[in-house]
Design a protein around this motif. Structure first.
Motif, PDB file in Angstrom:
ATOM      1  N   THR A   1       1.424  -5.385  -9.833  1.00 48.14           N
ATOM      2  CA  THR A   1       2.009  -4.078  -9.505  1.00 48.14           C
ATOM      3  C   THR A   1       1.171  -2.906 -10.030  1.00 48.14           C
ATOM      4  O   THR A   1       1.686  -1.806 -10.229  1.00 48.14           O
ATOM      5  CB  THR A   1       3.478  -3.950  -9.964  1.00 48.14           C
ATOM      6  N   ASP A   2      -0.118  -3.144 -10.235  1.00 49.16           N
ATOM      7  CA  ASP A   2      -1.055  -2.111 -10.684  1.00 49.16           C
ATOM      8  C   ASP A   2      -1.827  -1.617  -9.459  1.00 49.16           C
ATOM      9  O   ASP A   2      -2.712  -2.301  -8.957  1.00 49.16           O
ATOM     10  CB  ASP A   2      -2.017  -2.695 -11.722  1.00 49.16           C
ATOM     11  N   CYS A   3      -1.472  -0.431  -9.016  1.00 46.74           N
ATOM     12  CA  CYS A   3      -2.069   0.083  -7.785  1.00 46.74           C
ATOM     13  C   CYS A   3      -3.565   0.375  -7.925  1.00 46.74           C
ATOM     14  O   CYS A   3      -4.253   0.545  -6.917  1.00 46.74           O
ATOM     15  CB  CYS A   3      -1.309   1.319  -7.311  1.00 46.74           C
ATOM     16  N   GLN A   4      -4.067   0.389  -9.130  1.00 46.66           N
ATOM     17  CA  GLN A   4      -5.519   0.513  -9.318  1.00 46.66           C
ATOM     18  C   GLN A   4      -6.226  -0.734  -8.781  1.00 46.66           C
ATOM     19  O   GLN A   4      -7.411  -0.705  -8.481  1.00 46.66           O
ATOM     20  CB  GLN A   4      -5.864   0.713 -10.802  1.00 46.66           C
ATOM     21  N   LYS A   5      -5.486  -1.825  -8.672  1.00 48.77           N
ATOM     22  CA  LYS A   5      -6.049  -3.088  -8.174  1.00 48.77           C
ATOM     23  C   LYS A   5      -5.799  -3.296  -6.682  1.00 48.77           C
ATOM     24  O   LYS A   5      -6.021  -4.382  -6.157  1.00 48.77           O
ATOM     25  CB  LYS A   5      -5.455  -4.265  -8.955  1.00 48.77           C
ATOM     26  N   LEU A   6      -5.343  -2.264  -5.996  1.00 48.30           N
ATOM     27  CA  LEU A   6      -5.061  -2.364  -4.562  1.00 48.30           C
ATOM     28  C   LEU A   6      -6.303  -2.814  -3.783  1.00 48.30           C
ATOM     29  O   LEU A   6      -6.178  -3.466  -2.748  1.00 48.30           O
ATOM     30  CB  LEU A   6      -4.538  -1.029  -4.022  1.00 48.30           C
TER      31      LEU A   6
ATOM     32  N   GLY B   1       0.820  -1.217   0.000  1.00 49.12           N
ATOM     33  CA  GLY B   1       0.000   0.000   0.000  1.00 49.12           C
ATOM     34  C   GLY B   1       0.847   1.258   0.000  1.00 49.12           C
ATOM     35  O   GLY B   1       0.569   2.211  -0.734  1.00 49.12           O
ATOM     36  N   ALA B   2       1.886   1.265   0.807  1.00 43.64           N
ATOM     37  CA  ALA B   2       2.778   2.438   0.872  1.00 43.64           C
ATOM     38  C   ALA B   2       3.437   2.687  -0.475  1.00 43.64           C
ATOM     39  O   ALA B   2       3.561   3.831  -0.920  1.00 43.64           O
ATOM     40  CB  ALA B   2       3.838   2.230   1.948  1.00 43.64           C
ATOM     41  N   ARG B   3       3.835   1.631  -1.134  1.00 46.27           N
ATOM     42  CA  ARG B   3       4.450   1.773  -2.454  1.00 46.27           C
ATOM     43  C   ARG B   3       3.450   2.382  -3.437  1.00 46.27           C
ATOM     44  O   ARG B   3       3.810   3.208  -4.276  1.00 46.27           O
ATOM     45  CB  ARG B   3       4.935   0.425  -2.968  1.00 46.27           C
ATOM     46  N   CYS B   4       2.191   1.989  -3.324  1.00 47.85           N
ATOM     47  CA  CYS B   4       1.174   2.520  -4.224  1.00 47.85           C
ATOM     48  C   CYS B   4       0.924   4.008  -3.989  1.00 47.85           C
ATOM     49  O   CYS B   4       0.583   4.733  -4.915  1.00 47.85           O
ATOM     50  CB  CYS B   4      -0.139   1.744  -4.073  1.00 47.85           C
ATOM     51  N   PHE B   5       1.108   4.451  -2.754  1.00 48.10           N
ATOM     52  CA  PHE B   5       0.892   5.861  -2.439  1.00 48.10           C
ATOM     53  C   PHE B   5       2.161   6.699  -2.583  1.00 48.10           C
ATOM     54  O   PHE B   5       2.154   7.891  -2.269  1.00 48.10           O
ATOM     55  CB  PHE B   5       0.341   6.022  -1.016  1.00 48.10           C
ATOM     56  N   ALA B   6       3.218   6.110  -3.086  1.00 48.20           N
ATOM     57  CA  ALA B   6       4.504   6.806  -3.167  1.00 48.20           C
ATOM     58  C   ALA B   6       4.464   8.054  -4.035  1.00 48.20           C
ATOM     59  O   ALA B   6       5.161   9.023  -3.770  1.00 48.20           O
ATOM     60  CB  ALA B   6       5.581   5.852  -3.680  1.00 48.20           C
ATOM     61  N   GLY B   7       3.635   8.062  -5.068  1.00 50.50           N
ATOM     62  CA  GLY B   7       3.598   9.207  -5.972  1.00 50.50           C
ATOM     63  C   GLY B   7       2.623  10.302  -5.583  1.00 50.50           C
ATOM     64  O   GLY B   7       2.556  11.340  -6.248  1.00 50.50           O
ATOM     65  N   ASP B   8       1.866  10.097  -4.502  1.00 51.34           N
ATOM     66  CA  ASP B   8       0.880  11.111  -4.095  1.00 51.34           C
ATOM     67  C   ASP B   8       1.554  12.379  -3.604  1.00 51.34           C
ATOM     68  O   ASP B   8       2.616  12.334  -2.970  1.00 51.34           O
ATOM     69  CB  ASP B   8      -0.016  10.561  -2.973  1.00 51.34           C
ATOM     70  N   LYS B   9       0.914  13.514  -3.901  1.00 52.41           N
ATOM     71  CA  LYS B   9       1.436  14.791  -3.425  1.00 52.41           C
ATOM     72  C   LYS B   9       1.344  14.888  -1.907  1.00 52.41           C
ATOM     73  O   LYS B   9       2.214  15.443  -1.257  1.00 52.41           O
ATOM     74  CB  LYS B   9       0.669  15.951  -4.071  1.00 52.41           C
ATOM     75  N   ASP B  10       0.273  14.350  -1.357  1.00 50.14           N
ATOM     76  CA  ASP B  10       0.097  14.325   0.093  1.00 50.14           C
ATOM     77  C   ASP B  10       0.701  13.022   0.625  1.00 50.14           C
ATOM     78  O   ASP B  10       0.171  11.939   0.376  1.00 50.14           O
ATOM     79  CB  ASP B  10      -1.386  14.403   0.453  1.00 50.14           C
ATOM     80  N   PRO B  11       1.809  13.124   1.345  1.00 50.32           N
ATOM     81  CA  PRO B  11       2.497  11.904   1.778  1.00 50.32           C
ATOM     82  C   PRO B  11       1.868  11.220   3.002  1.00 50.32           C
ATOM     83  O   PRO B  11       2.355  10.177   3.425  1.00 50.32           O
ATOM     84  CB  PRO B  11       3.903  12.412   2.113  1.00 50.32           C
ATOM     85  N   SER B  12       0.799  11.738   3.551  1.00 54.88           N
ATOM     86  CA  SER B  12       0.280  11.211   4.818  1.00 54.88           C
ATOM     87  C   SER B  12      -0.173   9.753   4.728  1.00 54.88           C
ATOM     88  O   SER B  12       0.097   8.965   5.643  1.00 54.88           O
ATOM     89  CB  SER B  12      -0.840  12.098   5.366  1.00 54.88           C
ATOM     90  N   ASP B  13      -0.850   9.378   3.646  1.00 56.31           N
ATOM     91  CA  ASP B  13      -1.280   7.984   3.511  1.00 56.31           C
ATOM     92  C   ASP B  13      -0.078   7.045   3.402  1.00 56.31           C
ATOM     93  O   ASP B  13      -0.030   5.995   4.042  1.00 56.31           O
ATOM     94  CB  ASP B  13      -2.190   7.804   2.291  1.00 56.31           C
ATOM     95  N   ARG B  14       0.879   7.446   2.574  1.00 55.77           N
ATOM     96  CA  ARG B  14       2.081   6.627   2.400  1.00 55.77           C
ATOM     97  C   ARG B  14       2.820   6.488   3.730  1.00 55.77           C
ATOM     98  O   ARG B  14       3.215   5.383   4.119  1.00 55.77           O
ATOM     99  CB  ARG B  14       3.008   7.239   1.358  1.00 55.77           C
ATOM    100  N   GLU B  15       2.975   7.581   4.443  1.00 57.93           N
ATOM    101  CA  GLU B  15       3.698   7.548   5.715  1.00 57.93           C
ATOM    102  C   GLU B  15       2.973   6.675   6.747  1.00 57.93           C
ATOM    103  O   GLU B  15       3.610   5.935   7.496  1.00 57.93           O
ATOM    104  CB  GLU B  15       3.901   8.965   6.245  1.00 57.93           C
ATOM    105  N   HIS B  16       1.658   6.782   6.772  1.00 58.63           N
ATOM    106  CA  HIS B  16       0.877   5.953   7.699  1.00 58.63           C
ATOM    107  C   HIS B  16       1.059   4.472   7.363  1.00 58.63           C
ATOM    108  O   HIS B  16       1.272   3.637   8.269  1.00 58.63           O
ATOM    109  CB  HIS B  16      -0.607   6.337   7.639  1.00 58.63           C
ATOM    110  N   MET B  17       1.009   4.148   6.086  1.00 59.28           N
ATOM    111  CA  MET B  17       1.188   2.756   5.670  1.00 59.28           C
ATOM    112  C   MET B  17       2.605   2.272   5.990  1.00 59.28           C
ATOM    113  O   MET B  17       2.786   1.128   6.417  1.00 59.28           O
ATOM    114  CB  MET B  17       0.903   2.603   4.176  1.00 59.28           C
TER     115      MET B  17
END
Length: 136
Positions: free
Chosen positions: A108-113, A50-66
């Motif tokens: 590796t398709d984050c749309q399928k997360l 999940g964190a890898r999937c959120f790596a490109g988001d402008k808001d890093p909060s989801d990635r950091e939480h994961m």
């Protein structure tokens, strides 16, 4: 004399039953610890994917939480594994196997997360909510 023998037999059988119960309890505790270690490994992999999937988001909060959840889950996995003599190298190898399997499952398709969320989300959320360390 016969009375003493009967008492000795009764005492030995009670001692044997107590030992058998202690052994059963130890085995159940070991098995439970192995299962908990594996559950935490699975959740660590789930959160890391999940964190890898959120790596490109402008808001890093989801990635950091994961990422924090993945690290905490791996700590817990290592703690439970250590209780039953599973070394850290094997725990990490199990994590890699789980991580690669999940990444492959969604190709590796984050749309399928959502596939992984439906399989692991609730269970991992529940497991992590019972963890003694806060994710924040």
């Amino acid at each position: 004399m016969i009375g003493r023998i009967v008492l000795a037999v009764v005492a030995c059988s009670q001692f044997t039953n107590a030992n058998a119960q202690d052994i059963d309890t130890k085995l159940l505790t070991q098995e439970a610890s192995k299962n908990m270690a594996q559950e935490y490994v699975t959740c660590a992999a789930f959160y890391a994917v999940g964190a890898r999937c959120f790596a490109g988001d402008k808001d890093p909060s989801d990635r950091e939480h994961m990422q924090r959840a993945a690290v905490l889950a791996m700590r817990r996995a290592a703690e439970y594994a250590d209780k039953v003599g599973i070394n850290l190298k094997d725990t990490i190898e199990s994590y890699r196997f789980e991580f690669n399997g999940m990444a492959e499952k969604i190709n590796t398709d984050c749309q399928k997360l959502e596939i992984l969320i439906s399989e692991h989300g609730e269970r991992c959320k529940l497991l992590m909510s019972h963890s003694t360390t806060n994710l924040n």
